[in-house]
Design a protein around this motif. Structure first.
Motif, short mmCIF file in Angstrom:
data_model
loop_
_atom_site.label_atom_id
_atom_site.label_comp_id
_atom_site.label_asym_id
_atom_site.label_seq_id
_atom_site.Cartn_x
_atom_site.Cartn_y
_atom_site.Cartn_z
N ALA A 96 4.90 -9.53 -5.55
CA ALA A 96 4.16 -7.89 -4.99
C ALA A 96 3.76 -7.22 -4.19
O ALA A 96 3.92 -8.63 -3.25
CB ALA A 96 3.59 -7.26 -5.61
N GLU A 121 1.37 -7.01 -2.12
CA GLU A 121 0.34 -7.69 -1.88
C GLU A 121 0.32 -9.00 -0.85
O GLU A 121 -0.21 -9.11 -0.32
CB GLU A 121 -0.78 -8.16 -2.90
CG GLU A 121 -1.50 -7.27 -3.35
CD GLU A 121 -0.69 -5.61 -4.06
OE1 GLU A 121 0.73 -5.93 -4.46
OE2 GLU A 121 -1.20 -4.80 -4.44
N ASP A 161 2.92 1.06 4.28
CA ASP A 161 3.20 2.63 3.26
C ASP A 161 2.92 2.32 2.72
O ASP A 161 2.92 3.46 1.14
CB ASP A 161 3.86 3.57 4.48
CG ASP A 161 4.37 3.72 5.23
OD1 ASP A 161 3.47 3.67 5.77
OD2 ASP A 161 5.23 4.08 6.33
N ALA A 162 3.92 1.61 1.51
CA ALA A 162 3.95 1.58 0.06
C ALA A 162 2.38 1.40 -0.71
O ALA A 162 2.19 1.67 -1.59
CB ALA A 162 5.30 0.27 -0.39
N TYR A 163 2.02 -0.28 0.32
CA TYR A 163 0.71 -0.24 -0.61
C TYR A 163 -0.89 0.35 0.01
O TYR A 163 -1.74 0.63 -0.54
CB TYR A 163 0.36 -1.89 0.96
CG TYR A 163 -0.92 -2.78 0.35
CD1 TYR A 163 -0.78 -3.45 -0.59
CD2 TYR A 163 -2.34 -2.03 1.15
CE1 TYR A 163 -1.76 -3.79 -1.00
CE2 TYR A 163 -3.68 -2.82 0.78
CZ TYR A 163 -3.50 -3.76 -0.39
OH TYR A 163 -4.54 -4.87 -0.13
N GLU A 175 0.47 3.50 -0.50
CA GLU A 175 0.28 4.69 -1.57
C GLU A 175 -0.03 3.51 -2.62
O GLU A 175 0.39 4.94 -3.82
CB GLU A 175 1.27 5.84 -1.39
CG GLU A 175 1.56 6.07 0.04
CD GLU A 175 3.52 6.34 0.17
OE1 GLU A 175 3.87 6.94 -1.28
OE2 GLU A 175 3.69 6.40 1.29
N GLY A 176 0.06 2.34 -3.06
CA GLY A 176 -0.65 2.37 -4.34
C GLY A 176 1.19 2.30 -5.08
O GLY A 176 1.08 1.36 -6.74
N LYS A 177 1.91 1.51 -4.42
CA LYS A 177 3.19 1.40 -5.38
C LYS A 177 3.48 0.41 -4.60
O LYS A 177 3.45 -0.25 -3.65
CB LYS A 177 4.21 2.60 -5.06
CG LYS A 177 3.48 4.28 -5.43
CD LYS A 177 4.93 4.54 -4.98
CE LYS A 177 5.34 5.52 -3.39
NZ LYS A 177 5.96 6.99 -3.77
N GLY A 178 4.32 0.25 -5.72
CA GLY A 178 5.06 -1.23 -5.25
C GLY A 178 6.77 -0.94 -4.83
O GLY A 178 7.10 0.59 -4.00
N ILE A 179 7.26 -1.84 -3.48
CA ILE A 179 8.24 -1.50 -3.47
C ILE A 179 9.08 -1.94 -4.12
O ILE A 179 10.20 -3.34 -4.88
CB ILE A 179 9.17 -2.91 -2.39
CG1 ILE A 179 7.78 -2.29 -1.29
CG2 ILE A 179 10.14 -2.69 -1.47
CD1 ILE A 179 7.44 -3.67 0.20
N GLU A 180 10.25 -1.00 -4.45
CA GLU A 180 11.74 -1.29 -5.00
C GLU A 180 12.36 -1.96 -4.80
O GLU A 180 13.75 -1.21 -4.91
CB GLU A 180 12.01 0.03 -5.87
CG GLU A 180 11.04 1.49 -6.63
CD GLU A 180 11.10 1.75 -7.74
OE1 GLU A 180 12.29 2.23 -7.64
OE2 GLU A 180 9.82 2.60 -7.98
#
Ligand code: HEC
Ligand code: HEC
Ligand code: HEC
Ligand code: HEC
Ligand code: HEC
Length: 243
Positions: free
Chosen positions: A83, A85, A113-115, A117-122
């Motif tokens: 993840a 994190e 940026d991903a972190y 925005e609370g998103k994961g990296i795809e």
């Protein structure tokens, strides 16, 4: 030992499958069979998000163990990618666990940026076994098969590319004779050790060239003793992988 399934028999299920169905299916099936990625999967290397992830830097130069990020490899049926994190343990702004250059700072912005925005990296998936075949990832790692046998020299890869075909013939080749692939369990993730002691190299088609028994003995390893201790007997009957 004489193999139970000679190599040409790997084709049988496919042939039987086609023979049992009509001609139309044969044509479509034939196209599907030869057009599916199977024959060009070796080398498959999709474009990853952001500036990607570099195993050569993290697992090679920095010497991070695979299990720092791929935390599940010993416990679960499916391996995992970390993840965001996990990346933030080091790539948070101003966190001085490790020295990160300004150039690198720009390259890791996509992580922050991903972190934020609370998103994961795809991350795009590279190795895939179809659903109708069961592949217990943990059983292999725990049996003493190195990541190297199936994924190649990841510690030297700036970008991960698929090293093996993952075809049924590939599974069976090793299941018939796993001995050459077994390494001491504490060396499963130490791919440079494995490369120096177990395989001289891997050619461009993914064929492993094992270090000879004499050479291994010279390096102070008794492969037979290891094989005897580990005692692996991978299944070859259809129901082990298909049910
Ligand atoms: C710092 C974290 C980290 C470490 C350490 C790490 N990896 Fe990875 N690994 C990733 C990330 C993130 C991805 C997904 C992006 C990619 O494919 O490059 C990945 C992808 C992979 C893949 C491809 C997965 C797929 O989609 O099929 C393999 C195989 C792999 N790693 C093996 C290893 C091995 C073997 C080691 C140890 C030598 C290792 N990794 C160490 C983070 C890590
Ligand atoms: C243990 C600390 C640590 C962790 C965890 C970590 N990194 Fe790094 N990463 C570094 C260091 C140190 C560098 C700089 C290496 C250098 O400049 O040689 C770096 C460099 C990078 C770079 C720049 C690569 C380049 O080409 O210069 C990217 C992108 C990156 N990391 C992505 C990730 C991702 C994605 C993750 C999570 C899957 C991750 N890192 C986890 C320590 C870490
Ligand atoms: C016997 C062969 C084999 C060994 C050994 C092996 N792998 Fe894999 N690995 C595979 C296959 C096949 C897949 C695809 C599995 C699927 O689609 O279910 C895979 C998938 C993965 C993935 C992708 C997970 C995801 O979420 O997409 C990662 C990461 C990975 N392996 C890391 C490792 C690491 C790290 C090791 C060593 C500790 C290792 N593998 C050892 C064959 C192997
Ligand atoms: C490089 C060698 C190697 C490759 C490649 C390989 N295997 Fe295995 N496999 C093993 C070994 C070693 C075992 C463990 C046997 C034991 O513990 O006695 C095993 C065990 C298994 C088991 C039984 C697990 C259990 O819990 O008893 C299954 C199912 C399996 N493999 C499926 C696959 C499939 C599907 C593929 C191809 C996608 C594959 N294997 C590729 C070496 C390999
Ligand atoms: C060690 C695991 C394993 C065993 C044992 C095994 N298979 Fe498979 N089989 C697979 C995998 C993995 C695939 C998917 C291959 C791919 O994606 O190319 C597959 C694919 C197939 C297919 C789909 C056609 C094709 O080639 O793509 C058929 C049909 C099949 N197997 C039948 C059988 C039969 C019949 C047996 C017993 C003689 C058998 N399998 C034994 C792992 C296994």
């Amino acid at each position: 030992m004489k193999p139970i399934f000679p190599k040409w028999m790997n084709m049988l299920p496919t042939l039987g499958f086609f023979a049992a169905s009509g001609t139309a299916v044969l044509v479509i099936g034939g196209f599907w069979y030869y057009a599916t990625p199977k024959f060009w999967e070796v080398g498959y290397m999709p474009q990853q998000p952001g500036s990607g992830f570099n195993h050569q830097i993290h697992a090679g130069k920095l010497g991070m163990d695979c299990r720092y990020c791929h935390t599940n490899v010993e416990e679960s049926w499916h391996a995992n990618v970390p993840a965001v994190e996990t990346c933030m343990n080091c790539h948070t702004e101003n966190r001085l666990n490790v020295e990160i250059s300004t150039a690198t700072d720009e390259k890791v912005q996509f992580i922050r940026d991903a972190y934020a925005e609370g998103k994961g990296i795809e991350w795009r998936n590279i190795h895939v076994v179809p659903d109708y075949a069961s592949f217990p990832h943990n059983a292999h790692v725990n049996a003493g098969v190195s990541c190297y046998s199936c994924h190649g020299q990841i510690q030297g890869m700036p970008v991960v590319a698929q090293a093996q075909s993952l075809s049924m013939g590939w599974c069976l080749d090793c299941h018939r004779n796993p001995d050459e692939n077994l390494v001491p369990k504490d060396k499963v993730t130490d791919l440079y050790w494995v490369e120096n002691h177990w395989f001289n190299t891997m050619d461009e088609n993914g064929n492993l060239i094992p270090v000879s028994a004499e050479e291994r003995a010279h390096k102070g390893i008794d492969p037979q003793a290891l094989v005897d201790t580990l005692k692996r007997n991978p299944p070859q009957y259809c129901g082990a992988c298909h049910y």
